[in-house]
Design an enzyme around this catalytic site. Sequence first.
Site, PDB file in Angstrom:
ATOM      1  CE1 TYR A 157      -3.680   2.532   0.671  1.00  0.00           C
ATOM      2  CE2 TYR A 157      -2.325   3.300   2.504  1.00  0.00           C
ATOM      3  CZ  TYR A 157      -3.402   3.464   1.655  1.00  0.00           C
ATOM      4  OH  TYR A 157      -4.207   4.581   1.788  1.00  0.00           O
ATOM      5  CG  ASP A 252       6.020   3.975   0.314  1.00  0.00           C
ATOM      6  OD1 ASP A 252       6.371   4.768   1.219  1.00  0.00           O
ATOM      7  OD2 ASP A 252       4.833   3.714   0.067  1.00  0.00           O
ATOM      8  CE  LYS A 280       2.345   4.836   7.894  1.00  0.00           C
ATOM      9  NZ  LYS A 280       0.973   4.836   8.319  1.00  0.00           N
TER      10      LYS A 280
HETATM   11  C1  LIG Z   1       4.154   2.406   2.945  1.00  0.00           C
HETATM   12  C2  LIG Z   1       3.108   3.480   2.931  1.00  0.00           C
HETATM   13  N1  LIG Z   1       3.114   4.387   1.951  1.00  0.00           N
HETATM   14  C3  LIG Z   1       2.211   5.385   1.909  1.00  0.00           C
HETATM   15  C4  LIG Z   1       1.227   5.494   2.862  1.00  0.00           C
HETATM   16  C5  LIG Z   1       0.237   6.605   2.807  1.00  0.00           C
HETATM   17  O1  LIG Z   1       0.491   7.530   3.817  1.00  0.00           O
HETATM   18  P1  LIG Z   1      -0.655   8.519   4.331  1.00  0.00           P
HETATM   19  O2  LIG Z   1      -1.664   7.669   5.041  1.00  0.00           O
HETATM   20  O3  LIG Z   1       0.079   9.480   5.218  1.00  0.00           O
HETATM   21  O4  LIG Z   1      -1.232   9.181   3.137  1.00  0.00           O
HETATM   22  C6  LIG Z   1       1.182   4.563   3.894  1.00  0.00           C
HETATM   23  C7  LIG Z   1       0.141   4.647   4.930  1.00  0.00           C
HETATM   24  O5  LIG Z   1      -0.042   3.805   5.758  1.00  0.00           O
HETATM   25  C8  LIG Z   1       2.148   3.539   3.935  1.00  0.00           C
HETATM   26  O6  LIG Z   1       2.154   2.614   4.908  1.00  0.00           O
END
Ligand SMILES: Cc1ncc(COP(=O)(O)O)c(C=O)c1O
Length: 443
Positions: A157, A252, A280
């Site tokens: 995700y 990511d 985060k």
């Molecule tokens: C690996 C990863 N990338 C992107 C995101 C998206 O981040 P946000 O919820 O701050 O938009 C998340 C959210 O959990 C994530 O775990």
Amino acid sequence: MNARTMDSKLKQIKGTGKSEELFARAKELMPGGVNSPVRSFRGVGGSPLFIARGAGSHLWDVDGNEYIDYVGSWGPLIIGHSHPDVIAAVQRTAENGTSFGAPNPLEVDLAELVIKLVPGVEMVRMVNSGTEATMSALRLARAYTGRNKIVKFIGCYHGHSDALLIKAGSGAATLGIPDSPGVTPSVAATTITVPFNDVPALEAAFKADGKDIAGVIIEPVVGNMGTVPPKPGYLEAVRRITRDQGALLIFDEVMTGFRVALNCAQSLYNIDPDLTTLGKVIGGGLPVGAYGGKRKIMEMVAPAGPMYQAGTLSGNPLAMVAGLTTLGKLAEPGVFEGLMARTDELVGLLRETLHRLKLNYQVNHVGAMFTLFFTDRPVWNWDDAATCDTKRYAAFFHAMLRRGVYLAPSQFEACFTGTAHSAEDIDHTAQAAHEALKEVCGC
Ligand SMILES: Cc1ncc(COP(=O)(O)O)c(C=O)c1O
């Protein structure tokens, strides 16, 4: 809810009537009663807890029940809830204004610290969420390579931008909607998906479409199907293939950044990605995301270059100072090592409990994230994760909640430890897990 069955300094669960009332009201006002899907408890059933306050590693719901928290706002609160230094810094900063829409010195300080801590980042752009970071990184990969397609991994995700909501993990997997309606077929056609930890599958994707692939986006340790580490040599192969094929490698690290290692997963596995996305922890509980990487690529971003991306509240001083303070605390000598040791201890105790109860479930663990998978099969990808007994996980989740332990409300999410988790928290959690597993597995 039943009272706790174990001896503990945590007070007895008194019932959750106020949370239930609030949820009934919320459902009339917000889709599913929430502002982000997984917190609705759809993955485990029942009514979500409404939280009144948090301090350190503990949360209190609106009914006054206390829990040891392993969600930590889904990762950002690695130094605990309402850390006094973060609160003081945010308060002090707020007195001078909350946002200027003009450069401020704290942006420079945080950019400098991020570049120092993340080996692959030479230049960085702050945004407001992980979704913005990954969405912008994809646009940049396309702009830089002049190609259109991207590769993502099934069950990963990366936020909710259209191109990334294909075979997505996290809440999308929990709710059974990995391919969201509303994503146009033309966007979906530019996203190629392959299984995680499968080198031949990635090679085949490049064989078929290599000249069109702008980038490969990967969670170096997946958190969004639960915690799934890369097999030895896998990330090296992904790096080699992308480099050979002229595609960018985007790590990511929204979840893994400053969590699996102070210097992120790229330092742990010694991989040099072209671009890195962060979120985060970088915002210490306030809304921040970031994308960064090699200078020659980042200089394509406006106004240095032609790829447009902007944000009204990006780099606002409150978010910057919360991130700076959090990263500063984490980087203090011994702090990260302490967090690693405490997490190892908890994971060791969970494995011991499973062994004692003769349960062959899997505990995956990297740095300060872990998942107890209710399956006998080692979990290396989404197909493995999908074999979990999600009903039993749900029963376990509620059995833990009754014992004052707040785990991720879905089998397909990681649990997070933080520097505020005490030895007492770990003991309580291990004891609770022992009782809860006996209860739900009938052993
Ligand atoms: C690996 C990863 N990338 C992107 C995101 C998206 O981040 P946000 O919820 O701050 O938009 C998340 C959210 O959990 C994530 O775990």
